[in-house]
Design a protein around this motif. Structure first.
Motif, PDB file in Angstrom:
ATOM      1  N   UNK A  46       0.829  -1.207   0.000  1.00  0.00           N
ATOM      2  CA  UNK A  46       0.000   0.000   0.000  1.00  0.00           C
ATOM      3  C   UNK A  46       0.864   1.257   0.000  1.00  0.00           C
ATOM      4  N   UNK A  47       1.841   1.313   0.914  1.00  0.00           N
ATOM      5  CA  UNK A  47       2.627   2.532   1.048  1.00  0.00           C
ATOM      6  C   UNK A  47       3.477   2.780  -0.183  1.00  0.00           C
ATOM      7  N   UNK A  48       3.928   1.719  -0.839  1.00  0.00           N
ATOM      8  CA  UNK A  48       4.726   1.906  -2.045  1.00  0.00           C
ATOM      9  C   UNK A  48       3.881   2.524  -3.155  1.00  0.00           C
ATOM     10  N   UNK A  49       2.603   2.155  -3.210  1.00  0.00           N
ATOM     11  CA  UNK A  49       1.701   2.737  -4.218  1.00  0.00           C
ATOM     12  C   UNK A  49       1.452   4.210  -3.941  1.00  0.00           C
ATOM     13  N   UNK A  50       1.250   4.552  -2.660  1.00  0.00           N
ATOM     14  CA  UNK A  50       1.020   5.950  -2.306  1.00  0.00           C
ATOM     15  C   UNK A  50       2.253   6.788  -2.626  1.00  0.00           C
ATOM     16  N   UNK A  51       3.434   6.278  -2.296  1.00  0.00           N
ATOM     17  CA  UNK A  51       4.669   6.988  -2.607  1.00  0.00           C
ATOM     18  C   UNK A  51       4.809   7.191  -4.112  1.00  0.00           C
ATOM     19  N   UNK A  52       4.494   6.142  -4.872  1.00  0.00           N
ATOM     20  CA  UNK A  52       4.628   6.237  -6.322  1.00  0.00           C
ATOM     21  C   UNK A  52       3.714   7.320  -6.889  1.00  0.00           C
ATOM     22  N   UNK A  53       2.482   7.385  -6.383  1.00  0.00           N
ATOM     23  CA  UNK A  53       1.528   8.386  -6.860  1.00  0.00           C
ATOM     24  C   UNK A  53       2.040   9.792  -6.585  1.00  0.00           C
ATOM     25  N   UNK A  54       2.502  10.035  -5.352  1.00  0.00           N
ATOM     26  CA  UNK A  54       2.968  11.371  -4.983  1.00  0.00           C
ATOM     27  C   UNK A  54       4.211  11.753  -5.781  1.00  0.00           C
ATOM     28  N   UNK A  55       5.107  10.792  -5.985  1.00  0.00           N
ATOM     29  CA  UNK A  55       6.317  11.088  -6.752  1.00  0.00           C
ATOM     30  C   UNK A  55       5.992  11.383  -8.210  1.00  0.00           C
ATOM     31  N   UNK A  56       5.032  10.694  -8.753  1.00  0.00           N
ATOM     32  CA  UNK A  56       4.621  10.977 -10.130  1.00  0.00           C
ATOM     33  C   UNK A  56       3.970  12.353 -10.235  1.00  0.00           C
ATOM     34  N   UNK A  57       3.200  12.725  -9.187  1.00  0.00           N
ATOM     35  CA  UNK A  57       2.622  14.067  -9.170  1.00  0.00           C
ATOM     36  C   UNK A  57       3.720  15.121  -9.103  1.00  0.00           C
ATOM     37  N   UNK A  58       4.764  14.818  -8.340  1.00  0.00           N
ATOM     38  CA  UNK A  58       5.871  15.760  -8.245  1.00  0.00           C
ATOM     39  C   UNK A  58       6.578  15.910  -9.581  1.00  0.00           C
ATOM     40  N   UNK A  59       6.784  14.791 -10.286  1.00  0.00           N
ATOM     41  CA  UNK A  59       7.443  14.841 -11.580  1.00  0.00           C
ATOM     42  C   UNK A  59       6.605  15.599 -12.603  1.00  0.00           C
ATOM     43  N   UNK A  60       5.301  15.545 -12.440  1.00  0.00           N
ATOM     44  CA  UNK A  60       4.427  16.235 -13.397  1.00  0.00           C
ATOM     45  C   UNK A  60       4.246  17.706 -13.056  1.00  0.00           C
ATOM     46  N   UNK A  61       4.906  18.155 -11.965  1.00  0.00           N
ATOM     47  CA  UNK A  61       4.849  19.545 -11.513  1.00  0.00           C
ATOM     48  C   UNK A  61       3.515  19.924 -10.882  1.00  0.00           C
ATOM     49  N   UNK A  62       2.625  18.959 -10.632  1.00  0.00           N
ATOM     50  CA  UNK A  62       1.347  19.291 -10.010  1.00  0.00           C
ATOM     51  C   UNK A  62       1.534  19.798  -8.579  1.00  0.00           C
ATOM     52  N   UNK A  63       2.534  19.263  -7.890  1.00  0.00           N
ATOM     53  CA  UNK A  63       2.772  19.707  -6.519  1.00  0.00           C
ATOM     54  C   UNK A  63       3.240  21.153  -6.479  1.00  0.00           C
ATOM     55  N   UNK A  64       3.903  21.576  -7.540  1.00  0.00           N
ATOM     56  CA  UNK A  64       4.386  22.957  -7.592  1.00  0.00           C
ATOM     57  C   UNK A  64       3.318  23.919  -8.062  1.00  0.00           C
ATOM     58  N   UNK A  65       2.348  23.374  -8.817  1.00  0.00           N
ATOM     59  CA  UNK A  65       1.322  24.240  -9.397  1.00  0.00           C
ATOM     60  C   UNK A  65       0.122  24.448  -8.479  1.00  0.00           C
ATOM     61  N   UNK A  66       0.048  23.660  -7.373  1.00  0.00           N
ATOM     62  CA  UNK A  66      -1.096  23.761  -6.468  1.00  0.00           C
ATOM     63  C   UNK A  66      -0.599  23.922  -5.044  1.00  0.00           C
ATOM     64  N   UNK A  67      -1.551  24.167  -4.152  1.00  0.00           N
ATOM     65  CA  UNK A  67      -1.193  24.350  -2.747  1.00  0.00           C
ATOM     66  C   UNK A  67      -2.001  23.398  -1.878  1.00  0.00           C
ATOM     67  N   UNK A  68      -1.402  23.017  -0.771  1.00  0.00           N
ATOM     68  CA  UNK A  68      -2.056  22.146   0.198  1.00  0.00           C
ATOM     69  C   UNK A  68      -1.567  22.545   1.571  1.00  0.00           C
ATOM     70  N   UNK A  69      -2.367  22.190   2.608  1.00  0.00           N
ATOM     71  CA  UNK A  69      -1.956  22.530   3.964  1.00  0.00           C
ATOM     72  C   UNK A  69      -0.717  21.766   4.405  1.00  0.00           C
ATOM     73  N   UNK A  70      -0.351  20.696   3.672  1.00  0.00           N
ATOM     74  CA  UNK A  70       0.845  19.934   4.015  1.00  0.00           C
ATOM     75  C   UNK A  70       2.053  20.373   3.195  1.00  0.00           C
ATOM     76  N   UNK A  71       1.829  21.333   2.296  1.00  0.00           N
ATOM     77  CA  UNK A  71       2.937  21.929   1.559  1.00  0.00           C
ATOM     78  C   UNK A  71       3.162  23.339   2.095  1.00  0.00           C
TER      79      UNK A  71
END
Length: 299
Positions: A46-71
């Motif tokens: 489970x945790x490996x899948x969650x990590x993979x999803x977040x890392x793929x979001x980071x590579x796609x720049x979605x983490x940089x283009x949006x905001x969250x309370x954990x960022x």
């Protein structure tokens, strides 16, 4: 003063009783270790899948283009260290190793005592830092031998609220990583905020590198998606660290109890040898006295 035969017998009986207790405790801890390893194996997928999803979001720049309370890109004024120890003893050097390595980790990162706080999971760590006047902002005692996700979610929720309220600006989790039944390694991993440094520190061999598109169609919005994904990511990492630490704790306890049982066996062997020699000496003395008495009567 030399021990009497009865004293040696008493020590042998007492040591055998102690060995029975440590052997039973070893069996219990080994059973708990086997159970938690099964839970950890299932959770790793489970945790490996969650990590993979977040890392793929980071590579796609979605983490940089949006905001969250954990960022956050706020200036780091205060750092929190979540230290995972056990609530009880009889775990060998497990707790002392975690605390020693955590202190070294903090010393290498912090300039003074006012720019960090301690979040203690486990009574041993909480008591250690409170006795030394450290700023223990949160403590949680009584983590189950086989922790559940709902149990750790309470810890994650509290820590996340403290982060949102500005009580600290970044979070590191310090714990012992289970390698095998005899070995564990200290880890200090950044959990919050979720940025590239945290992603790099959390990256592991379990995360498979897959060729995915760097463009996503997001519904309802990037922010709404991240409000679901990032809390799951933080929960999975902290739960995984506590589960990993508990596995190392059970392994350390099992090893410590086995060592205690082996030491008791060695001590019993030494005492039995001492007892046999003392009894032989007593018998020899009695024979000598009888022989001497017989010779005296014959004269």
């Amino acid at each position: 003063m030399a021990e009497s035969i009865s004293d040696v017998q008493h020590r042998i009986a007492s040591t055998k009783n102690t060995r029975q207790i440590t052997t039973a405790m070893q069996m219990v801890q080994t059973s708990k270790l086997n159970q938690i390893q099964k839970s950890a194996i299932g959770y790793q997928d489970y945790v490996s899948r969650v990590k993979a999803v977040v890392m793929h979001l980071a590579k796609s720049q979605l983490l940089n283009d949006a905001s969250s309370n954990l960022q956050s890109d706020r200036t780091v004024k205060k750092t929190a260290y979540l230290v995972v120890t056990s609530d009880r003893g009889m775990v060998g050097s497990y707790n002392s190793n975690v605390i020693r390595d955590t202190n070294t980790f903090i010393k290498d990162r912090q300039a003074g005592n006012d720019d960090y706080v301690i979040l203690a999971v486990g009574g041993t760590g909480a008591d250690f830092y409170k006795k030394r006047g450290e700023n223990v902002a949160y403590e949680y005692r009584g983590v189950s031998d086989i922790p559940t996700f709902n149990e750790v979610r309470e810890i994650v929720k509290t820590v996340s609220n403290m982060y949102d309220n500005g009580e600290f600006d970044e979070l590191f989790v310090c714990y012992n990583h289970f390698v095998n039944r005899l070995t564990s390694d200290f880890r200090g991993e950044k959990m919050l905020p979720v940025d590239q440094e945290a992603l790099d520190s959390a990256k592991s061999e379990e995360v498979e590198e897959k060729q995915l598109s760097k463009s996503y169609d997001v519904e309802p919005s990037i922010e709404d998606v991240l409000q679901v994904v990032l809390p799951q990511y933080a929960e999975s990492l902290i739960f995984g660290a506590i589960l990993d630490a508990k596995t190392a704790e059970h392994a350390a306890s099992s090893t410590a109890m086995k060592s205690a049982s082996d030491n008791a066996t060695d001590l019993i062997s030494q005492l039995e040898l001492k007892y046999n020699r003392a009894r032989q000496a007593a018998i020899t003395t009695e024979i000598t006295e009888i022989t001497g008495g017989q010779e005296a009567l014959n004269q």
